[in-house]
Design a protein around this motif. Structure first.
Motif, mmCIF file in Angstrom:
data_model
loop_
_atom_site.group_PDB
_atom_site.id
_atom_site.type_symbol
_atom_site.label_atom_id
_atom_site.label_comp_id
_atom_site.label_asym_id
_atom_site.label_seq_id
_atom_site.Cartn_x
_atom_site.Cartn_y
_atom_site.Cartn_z
ATOM 1 N N TYR A 82 1.580 -28.673 -45.549
ATOM 2 C CA TYR A 82 2.577 -29.271 -44.538
ATOM 3 C C TYR A 82 2.144 -29.039 -43.102
ATOM 4 O O TYR A 82 2.357 -30.022 -42.439
ATOM 5 C CB TYR A 82 4.125 -28.760 -44.824
ATOM 6 N N GLN A 83 1.511 -27.832 -42.846
ATOM 7 C CA GLN A 83 1.213 -27.674 -41.291
ATOM 8 C C GLN A 83 -0.164 -28.478 -40.945
ATOM 9 O O GLN A 83 -0.026 -28.772 -39.920
ATOM 10 C CB GLN A 83 0.864 -26.182 -41.292
ATOM 11 N N VAL A 84 -0.975 -28.650 -41.965
ATOM 12 C CA VAL A 84 -2.207 -29.308 -41.966
ATOM 13 C C VAL A 84 -1.713 -30.617 -41.536
ATOM 14 O O VAL A 84 -2.296 -31.608 -40.636
ATOM 15 C CB VAL A 84 -3.206 -29.331 -43.104
ATOM 16 N N ALA A 85 -0.761 -31.352 -42.404
ATOM 17 C CA ALA A 85 -0.462 -32.630 -42.220
ATOM 18 C C ALA A 85 0.204 -33.157 -40.889
ATOM 19 O O ALA A 85 -0.020 -33.981 -40.243
ATOM 20 C CB ALA A 85 0.439 -33.320 -43.558
ATOM 21 N N PHE A 86 1.044 -32.082 -40.348
ATOM 22 C CA PHE A 86 1.993 -32.136 -39.478
ATOM 23 C C PHE A 86 1.021 -32.094 -38.048
ATOM 24 O O PHE A 86 0.852 -33.071 -37.134
ATOM 25 C CB PHE A 86 2.987 -31.268 -39.339
ATOM 26 N N THR A 87 -0.042 -31.245 -38.029
ATOM 27 C CA THR A 87 -0.837 -31.061 -36.827
ATOM 28 C C THR A 87 -1.756 -32.388 -36.990
ATOM 29 O O THR A 87 -2.075 -32.908 -35.687
ATOM 30 C CB THR A 87 -1.721 -29.749 -37.067
ATOM 31 N N SER A 88 -2.333 -32.841 -38.088
ATOM 32 C CA SER A 88 -3.093 -33.998 -38.274
ATOM 33 C C SER A 88 -2.357 -35.067 -37.504
ATOM 34 O O SER A 88 -2.954 -36.030 -36.497
ATOM 35 C CB SER A 88 -3.527 -34.372 -39.553
ATOM 36 N N LEU A 89 -1.108 -35.073 -37.926
ATOM 37 C CA LEU A 89 -0.259 -36.482 -37.356
ATOM 38 C C LEU A 89 -0.012 -36.279 -35.803
ATOM 39 O O LEU A 89 -0.295 -37.286 -34.892
ATOM 40 C CB LEU A 89 1.072 -36.461 -37.758
ATOM 41 N N ILE A 90 0.179 -35.017 -35.189
ATOM 42 C CA ILE A 90 0.294 -34.999 -33.737
ATOM 43 C C ILE A 90 -0.905 -35.278 -33.075
ATOM 44 O O ILE A 90 -1.138 -35.833 -32.090
ATOM 45 C CB ILE A 90 0.782 -33.542 -33.493
ATOM 46 N N ALA A 195 0.228 -28.485 -12.308
ATOM 47 C CA ALA A 195 0.066 -27.064 -13.353
ATOM 48 C C ALA A 195 1.407 -27.236 -14.150
ATOM 49 O O ALA A 195 1.299 -26.328 -14.982
ATOM 50 C CB ALA A 195 0.143 -25.987 -12.537
ATOM 51 N N ARG A 196 2.309 -28.170 -14.070
ATOM 52 C CA ARG A 196 3.630 -28.295 -14.913
ATOM 53 C C ARG A 196 3.020 -28.354 -16.382
ATOM 54 O O ARG A 196 3.684 -27.703 -17.369
ATOM 55 C CB ARG A 196 4.465 -29.444 -14.558
ATOM 56 N N LEU A 197 2.181 -29.227 -16.838
ATOM 57 C CA LEU A 197 1.688 -29.417 -18.097
ATOM 58 C C LEU A 197 1.207 -28.075 -18.838
ATOM 59 O O LEU A 197 1.353 -27.682 -19.914
ATOM 60 C CB LEU A 197 0.563 -30.382 -18.389
ATOM 61 N N VAL A 198 0.442 -27.392 -18.047
ATOM 62 C CA VAL A 198 0.022 -25.994 -18.446
ATOM 63 C C VAL A 198 0.975 -24.961 -18.774
ATOM 64 O O VAL A 198 1.213 -24.393 -19.665
ATOM 65 C CB VAL A 198 -0.826 -25.162 -17.417
ATOM 66 N N PHE A 199 1.995 -24.856 -17.678
ATOM 67 C CA PHE A 199 3.261 -24.132 -18.084
ATOM 68 C C PHE A 199 4.363 -24.384 -19.099
ATOM 69 O O PHE A 199 4.717 -23.700 -19.749
ATOM 70 C CB PHE A 199 3.965 -23.962 -16.776
ATOM 71 N N LEU A 200 4.334 -25.770 -19.341
ATOM 72 C CA LEU A 200 4.956 -26.281 -20.484
ATOM 73 C C LEU A 200 4.215 -25.877 -21.817
ATOM 74 O O LEU A 200 4.863 -25.584 -22.785
ATOM 75 C CB LEU A 200 5.102 -27.743 -20.457
ATOM 76 N N ALA A 201 2.856 -25.997 -21.783
ATOM 77 C CA ALA A 201 2.030 -25.614 -22.953
ATOM 78 C C ALA A 201 2.377 -24.135 -23.142
ATOM 79 O O ALA A 201 2.416 -23.640 -24.333
ATOM 80 C CB ALA A 201 0.778 -26.066 -22.796
ATOM 81 N N LEU A 202 2.243 -23.231 -22.244
ATOM 82 C CA LEU A 202 2.408 -21.880 -22.420
ATOM 83 C C LEU A 202 3.795 -21.619 -22.943
ATOM 84 O O LEU A 202 3.804 -20.692 -23.836
ATOM 85 C CB LEU A 202 1.941 -21.159 -20.978
ATOM 86 N N GLY A 203 4.748 -22.158 -22.346
ATOM 87 C CA GLY A 203 6.252 -21.970 -22.861
ATOM 88 C C GLY A 203 6.138 -22.250 -24.320
ATOM 89 O O GLY A 203 6.942 -21.434 -24.975
ATOM 90 N N ALA A 204 5.967 -23.428 -24.609
ATOM 91 C CA ALA A 204 6.024 -23.788 -25.951
ATOM 92 C C ALA A 204 5.342 -22.911 -26.964
ATOM 93 O O ALA A 204 5.622 -22.605 -27.875
ATOM 94 C CB ALA A 204 5.316 -25.254 -26.016
ATOM 95 N N GLY A 205 4.200 -22.247 -26.365
ATOM 96 C CA GLY A 205 3.258 -21.458 -27.302
ATOM 97 C C GLY A 205 4.114 -20.039 -27.570
ATOM 98 O O GLY A 205 3.802 -19.654 -28.401
ATOM 99 N N VAL A 206 4.806 -19.716 -26.344
ATOM 100 C CA VAL A 206 5.485 -18.416 -26.498
ATOM 101 C C VAL A 206 6.535 -18.572 -27.403
ATOM 102 O O VAL A 206 6.702 -17.846 -28.175
ATOM 103 C CB VAL A 206 5.773 -18.088 -25.072
ATOM 104 N N SER A 219 4.470 -20.833 -38.697
ATOM 105 C CA SER A 219 4.853 -22.186 -38.263
ATOM 106 C C SER A 219 4.760 -22.202 -36.770
ATOM 107 O O SER A 219 5.186 -23.107 -36.107
ATOM 108 C CB SER A 219 6.353 -21.935 -38.200
ATOM 109 N N PHE A 220 3.842 -21.405 -36.305
ATOM 110 C CA PHE A 220 3.484 -21.435 -34.883
ATOM 111 C C PHE A 220 2.720 -22.985 -34.359
ATOM 112 O O PHE A 220 3.402 -23.345 -33.198
ATOM 113 C CB PHE A 220 2.239 -20.471 -34.707
ATOM 114 N N LEU A 221 1.871 -23.557 -34.835
ATOM 115 C CA LEU A 221 1.391 -24.968 -34.451
ATOM 116 C C LEU A 221 2.570 -25.831 -34.457
ATOM 117 O O LEU A 221 2.606 -26.586 -33.628
ATOM 118 C CB LEU A 221 0.043 -25.149 -35.417
ATOM 119 N N VAL A 222 3.223 -25.944 -35.578
ATOM 120 C CA VAL A 222 4.206 -26.763 -35.659
ATOM 121 C C VAL A 222 5.218 -26.764 -34.807
ATOM 122 O O VAL A 222 5.433 -27.728 -34.091
ATOM 123 C CB VAL A 222 4.912 -26.701 -37.257
ATOM 124 N N VAL A 223 5.834 -25.587 -34.415
ATOM 125 C CA VAL A 223 6.704 -25.378 -33.355
ATOM 126 C C VAL A 223 6.284 -25.706 -32.145
ATOM 127 O O VAL A 223 6.960 -26.240 -31.506
ATOM 128 C CB VAL A 223 7.468 -24.054 -33.608
#
Length: 249
Positions: A82-90, A195-206, A219-223
């Motif tokens: 499921y994680q492979v499929a969702f990541t591929s879709l994104i 730099a907003r995109l970077v901060f958004l990515a970092l926040g989502a990653g955290v 669930s790290f990648l999916v979330v």
């Protein structure tokens, strides 16, 4: 007895040859990108302990660029389907929008159209929909896509063979994909000057990290990807509303 074909047939033959040559010529810039990336993919695959023959097989059957690099990590890590499929879709979600302006109406027959959809990459889309190949007919588009596909497969095969002779003591190939995405991210920030995109990515990653650790395992990648998509969609909608208010003022 040898007979000379009519002038109309000779002219049609020359146009076909000229059209084929033009389609192949348009793949040269594609080859300049596909072959080095394909070599990097082939080396990464063999360096990760996967048999070399999977390089040409995966590039022949998947043909999706960055997701093939990610697939190496998926196979090594043994991630759930499921994680492979969702990541591929994104990762490949943009191709849905490519289909809106890709000239599929020029392709003839189910087989040609099916391959046209399968082989729709960033590069071939750019050439046929907004680049020097906008005037190509269906036959030329197929030639363009087939030759571009061949460049990718050959690059991966070459990289896999090179990977066979690289000593096991040489490490670091697994970082190739991370490096590529870091470079793309830096270029994106430089282009947008934000730099907003970077901060958004970092926040989502955290947030994704904590959800993975304490709520749902693996669930790290999916979330993270889902949160990032929601964040940039909200940012885009907010900017669109602000521009609309300025125009109406």
């Amino acid at each position: 007895m040898h007979t000379t074909p009519p002038p109309q047939e000779r002219m049609a033959g020359r146009r076909n040859e000229s059209g084929t040559a033009e389609a192949v010529r348009l793949t040269i810039p594609v080859a300049m990108a596909y072959i080095p990336l394909g070599v990097a993919f082939g080396v990464l695959l063999t360096a990760s302990g996967i048999s070399w023959y999977w390089a040409p097989i995966s590039t022949l059957l998947i043909y999706a660029g960055s997701i093939e690099f990610l697939a190496v990590g998926f196979m090594v890590a043994g991630l759930p389907l499921y994680q492979v499929a969702f990541t591929s879709l994104i990762v490949n979600f943009r191709h849905i929008f490519y289909g809106l302006s890709f000239p599929i109406d020029r392709l003839r027959g189910r087989a040609q159209k099916t391959y046209g959809v399968f082989a729709l990459t960033d590069e071939t889309y750019g050439i046929t929909s907004a680049g020097p190949g906008m005037h190509l007919n269906g036959r030329q588009i197929t030639i363009l896509q087939v030759v571009s596909h061949v460049w990718w497969v050959l690059g991966a095969l070459l990289g896999a063979l090179i990977g066979q002779v690289i000593p096991e003591s040489v490490k670091g190939f697994e970082f190739a994909l991370t490096t590529m995405f870091l470079t793309l991210a830096v270029n994106a920030v430089r282009t947008s000057r934000s730099a907003r995109l970077v901060f958004l990515a970092l926040g989502a990653g955290v947030i994704g990290y904590f959800v993975d650790q304490y709520v749902i395992e693996e669930s790290f990648l999916v979330v993270s990807l889902l949160l990032y998509m929601v964040a940039i969609s909200c940012m885009y909608q907010k900017e669109k509303n602000e521009k609309g208010q300025v125009k109406s003022a």
